[in-house]
Scaffold this motif. Sequence first.
Motif, PDB file in Angstrom:
ATOM      1  N   ILE A  28      99.293   5.473  17.712  1.00  0.00           N
ATOM      2  CA  ILE A  28      98.086   5.204  18.488  1.00  0.00           C
ATOM      3  C   ILE A  28      97.719   6.427  19.315  1.00  0.00           C
ATOM      4  CG2 ILE A  28      97.148   3.848  20.418  1.00  0.00           C
ATOM      5  CD1 ILE A  28      98.650   1.452  19.370  1.00  0.00           C
ATOM      6  N   THR A  29      96.439   6.793  19.288  1.00  0.00           N
ATOM      7  CA  THR A  29      95.921   7.878  20.113  1.00  0.00           C
ATOM      8  C   THR A  29      94.729   7.349  20.920  1.00  0.00           C
ATOM      9  OG1 THR A  29      94.439   8.612  18.327  1.00  0.00           O
ATOM     10  CG2 THR A  29      96.617   9.649  18.463  1.00  0.00           C
ATOM     11  N   ARG A  30      94.284   8.158  21.877  1.00  0.00           N
ATOM     12  CA  ARG A  30      93.136   7.793  22.703  1.00  0.00           C
ATOM     13  C   ARG A  30      91.928   8.628  22.289  1.00  0.00           C
ATOM     14  NH1 ARG A  30      97.427   8.559  26.051  1.00  0.00           N
ATOM     15  NH2 ARG A  30      98.203   6.739  27.224  1.00  0.00           N
ATOM     16  N   LEU A  31      90.764   7.968  22.340  1.00  0.00           N
ATOM     17  CA  LEU A  31      89.518   8.700  22.127  1.00  0.00           C
ATOM     18  C   LEU A  31      88.896   8.953  23.492  1.00  0.00           C
ATOM     19  CD1 LEU A  31      87.758   6.969  19.082  1.00  0.00           C
ATOM     20  CD2 LEU A  31      89.337   8.914  19.102  1.00  0.00           C
ATOM     21  N   ASP A  32      88.797  10.208  23.881  1.00  0.00           N
ATOM     22  CA  ASP A  32      88.263  10.503  25.206  1.00  0.00           C
ATOM     23  C   ASP A  32      87.418  11.765  25.149  1.00  0.00           C
ATOM     24  OD1 ASP A  32      87.725  10.148  27.835  1.00  0.00           O
ATOM     25  OD2 ASP A  32      89.732  10.593  28.583  1.00  0.00           O
ATOM     26  N   ALA A  33      86.523  11.873  26.119  1.00  0.00           N
ATOM     27  CA  ALA A  33      85.677  13.056  26.270  1.00  0.00           C
ATOM     28  C   ALA A  33      85.315  13.162  27.748  1.00  0.00           C
ATOM     29  CB  ALA A  33      84.419  12.941  25.407  1.00  0.00           C
ATOM     30  N   ALA A  34      85.099  14.382  28.196  1.00  0.00           N
ATOM     31  CA  ALA A  34      84.810  14.608  29.615  1.00  0.00           C
ATOM     32  C   ALA A  34      83.453  14.029  29.989  1.00  0.00           C
ATOM     33  CB  ALA A  34      84.850  16.103  29.906  1.00  0.00           C
ATOM     34  N   GLY A  35      83.379  13.450  31.194  1.00  0.00           N
ATOM     35  CA  GLY A  35      82.096  12.915  31.665  1.00  0.00           C
ATOM     36  C   GLY A  35      82.253  12.148  32.965  1.00  0.00           C
ATOM     37  N   LEU A  36      81.212  12.210  33.823  1.00  0.00           N
ATOM     38  CA  LEU A  36      81.237  11.523  35.110  1.00  0.00           C
ATOM     39  C   LEU A  36      80.679  10.108  34.989  1.00  0.00           C
ATOM     40  CD1 LEU A  36      79.870  14.382  37.410  1.00  0.00           C
ATOM     41  CD2 LEU A  36      82.251  13.669  37.138  1.00  0.00           C
ATOM     42  N   LEU A  37      80.942   9.316  36.019  1.00  0.00           N
ATOM     43  CA  LEU A  37      80.386   7.981  36.112  1.00  0.00           C
ATOM     44  C   LEU A  37      78.861   8.021  36.037  1.00  0.00           C
ATOM     45  CD1 LEU A  37      82.500   6.837  39.165  1.00  0.00           C
ATOM     46  CD2 LEU A  37      82.682   5.797  36.917  1.00  0.00           C
ATOM     47  N   ILE A  38      78.252   6.988  35.436  1.00  0.00           N
ATOM     48  CA  ILE A  38      76.805   6.870  35.452  1.00  0.00           C
ATOM     49  C   ILE A  38      76.369   6.541  36.878  1.00  0.00           C
ATOM     50  CG2 ILE A  38      74.819   5.572  34.590  1.00  0.00           C
ATOM     51  CD1 ILE A  38      76.103   7.262  32.459  1.00  0.00           C
ATOM     52  N   GLY A  39      75.452   7.333  37.427  1.00  0.00           N
ATOM     53  CA  GLY A  39      74.944   7.103  38.766  1.00  0.00           C
ATOM     54  C   GLY A  39      75.624   7.907  39.848  1.00  0.00           C
ATOM     55  N   LEU A  40      76.632   8.711  39.506  1.00  0.00           N
ATOM     56  CA  LEU A  40      77.367   9.451  40.527  1.00  0.00           C
ATOM     57  C   LEU A  40      76.577  10.649  41.025  1.00  0.00           C
ATOM     58  CD1 LEU A  40      80.020   9.568  42.096  1.00  0.00           C
ATOM     59  CD2 LEU A  40      80.950  11.028  40.284  1.00  0.00           C
TER      60      LEU A  40
ATOM     61  N   PRO B  78      72.901  13.266  39.893  1.00  0.00           N
ATOM     62  CA  PRO B  78      71.757  13.357  38.972  1.00  0.00           C
ATOM     63  C   PRO B  78      72.016  14.214  37.746  1.00  0.00           C
ATOM     64  CG  PRO B  78      71.055  13.656  41.257  1.00  0.00           C
ATOM     65  CD  PRO B  78      72.554  13.680  41.265  1.00  0.00           C
ATOM     66  N   GLU B  79      72.581  15.375  37.942  1.00  0.00           N
ATOM     67  CA  GLU B  79      72.820  16.275  36.820  1.00  0.00           C
ATOM     68  C   GLU B  79      74.286  16.184  36.411  1.00  0.00           C
ATOM     69  OE1 GLU B  79      70.810  17.910  34.931  1.00  0.00           O
ATOM     70  OE2 GLU B  79      69.040  17.302  36.074  1.00  0.00           O
ATOM     71  N   ALA B  80      74.545  15.574  35.296  1.00  0.00           N
ATOM     72  CA  ALA B  80      75.914  15.430  34.801  1.00  0.00           C
ATOM     73  C   ALA B  80      75.919  15.700  33.303  1.00  0.00           C
ATOM     74  CB  ALA B  80      76.452  14.035  35.095  1.00  0.00           C
ATOM     75  N   ASP B  81      76.879  16.482  32.862  1.00  0.00           N
ATOM     76  CA  ASP B  81      77.033  16.785  31.437  1.00  0.00           C
ATOM     77  C   ASP B  81      78.157  15.943  30.864  1.00  0.00           C
ATOM     78  OD1 ASP B  81      75.003  18.720  31.377  1.00  0.00           O
ATOM     79  OD2 ASP B  81      76.381  20.247  32.158  1.00  0.00           O
ATOM     80  N   TYR B  82      78.017  15.626  29.586  1.00  0.00           N
ATOM     81  CA  TYR B  82      79.001  14.773  28.908  1.00  0.00           C
ATOM     82  C   TYR B  82      79.455  15.454  27.626  1.00  0.00           C
ATOM     83  CZ  TYR B  82      77.393  11.324  32.249  1.00  0.00           C
ATOM     84  OH  TYR B  82      77.087  10.677  33.414  1.00  0.00           O
ATOM     85  N   GLY B  83      80.766  15.409  27.407  1.00  0.00           N
ATOM     86  CA  GLY B  83      81.322  16.008  26.198  1.00  0.00           C
ATOM     87  C   GLY B  83      81.092  15.121  24.980  1.00  0.00           C
TER      88      GLY B  83
END
Length: 474
Positions: free
Chosen positions: A356-368, A370-375
């Motif tokens: 078992i592995t995890r699927l993850d990518a960098a990213g901030l909470l929605i609403g934290l 205004p300008e947030a980038d997501y992997g």
Amino acid sequence: MSSKPPRQHHSPSARGASSPAQTTNLRQLFESLTGEQRRNQDLLASLSFAQRSFTNLTRFLELVPVVASRLLMTDGALLVPFQADGRIWREQIHLVSEQMPKQQELLRRLGSLDAGHLAGFGSDDTQILSLDRLVQRFIPKAGLFATSIVARGRSRGRLYVFDRSGPLVWSEVHRRHAQMVADLTGVAIENDQLLQEARRHERVDRQLSIGAEIQAQLLPDHCPVIEGVDLAARCRPAFQVGGDYYDFIPTRPELMGRRRERGRWALVMGDVMGKGVPAGLLMTMLRGMLRAEVLSGLPPDRILHDLNQLAQEDLAQSHRFVTLFYSDFDPRTRRLRYANAAHNPPLLWRSERRSITRLDAAGLLIGLQPEADYGLGEVRLESGDVLLYYTDGVTEAPGITGDRFDEERLISALERACRSGRSAQDILDALFDRLDRFVGVDRQLEDDASMVVLKVPEAVNLPSVALVDRRPLA
């Protein structure tokens, strides 16, 4: 403050044998006392009957000063009830008096008393004393008796009886009668407030039920048919309305039938921070925004970026944030693209490697911010692979001993279920059964718990068939 004496009855002197006149007087006295006692009992019984029968509290409270003045044989009576927070209940002040001067002026002063508009007035002894003095000023030469109306240890009002003919001299019987009227009044006020509270709860329960029905309709009532995968999903809210959210959204909803099954699908799992109605409302709002964004056809990282900007103002005002894992799956290539806004990473069981592995990518909470980038991440699913989406209500669920279910137990349960080669629904049932055993069958979850299982069925290996040469022999 004193009280009016009961009518004084003096027994005749017994200095010798009773005369016929004395016997007649004794009989009349006994009949008078018996009649007065019966009358008092009837008055108290009528008030008790009204308390049981009246559904309108106002009608009962109007009756209280009438019964009090007649029971105690005074010129008048005044009822000043308090609301649940201790303020004077101006609409329910009732006064009964025979030709009392300035009667309307007293009622006006009681209704406009500044201190009486403040919460806690009824529980302040100093304010009650000032209220008594105000009443006394309007009937300065009258005998006045006052008693508190109390129910369940809380002051519910003040009852006054008065007689303009002069000071009152109370017997113990008079005091008990006055207190009985006050106690019946207190019970009536308390019962009405309990009834109103119960009705408010019923209205809230109905609204919650309606909210729960609407939310249940917004969550998929069944998993869609997507070519090449087996799906199962379940949400168990801690309250009637919850903040968990999962969805299956076709990126091209105009397609129908087999073309839709073979098209790209968005698979989403989210969680609004908080519980109950506020979280449910925000979840509903985000669902609408996200479904509109999916139609853009953008990759997952851009979808989350745009959703974060759209929801920024609403989430900032609510002081809540949202975690969200967004992925899209292409059945033709079995490729899953994904982006993560600080949600619990889904767990991927690799059938070939039995791990078992995890699927993850960098990213901030929605609403934290205004300008947030997501992997952006990408993975290709193989035959027998199982993907588990879940919310933190699963891993944070407390057990009987106080420990959390945690990710380690979830991974262990998922691994056992996947090794058995079960269907997606069987795997989901096994995970919830394990969670229930840990939490306790009769215990309520503290937070919403949601899980979605996606499984790529194992390839069917057909047995090889030997080819037979059926050409005729030469």
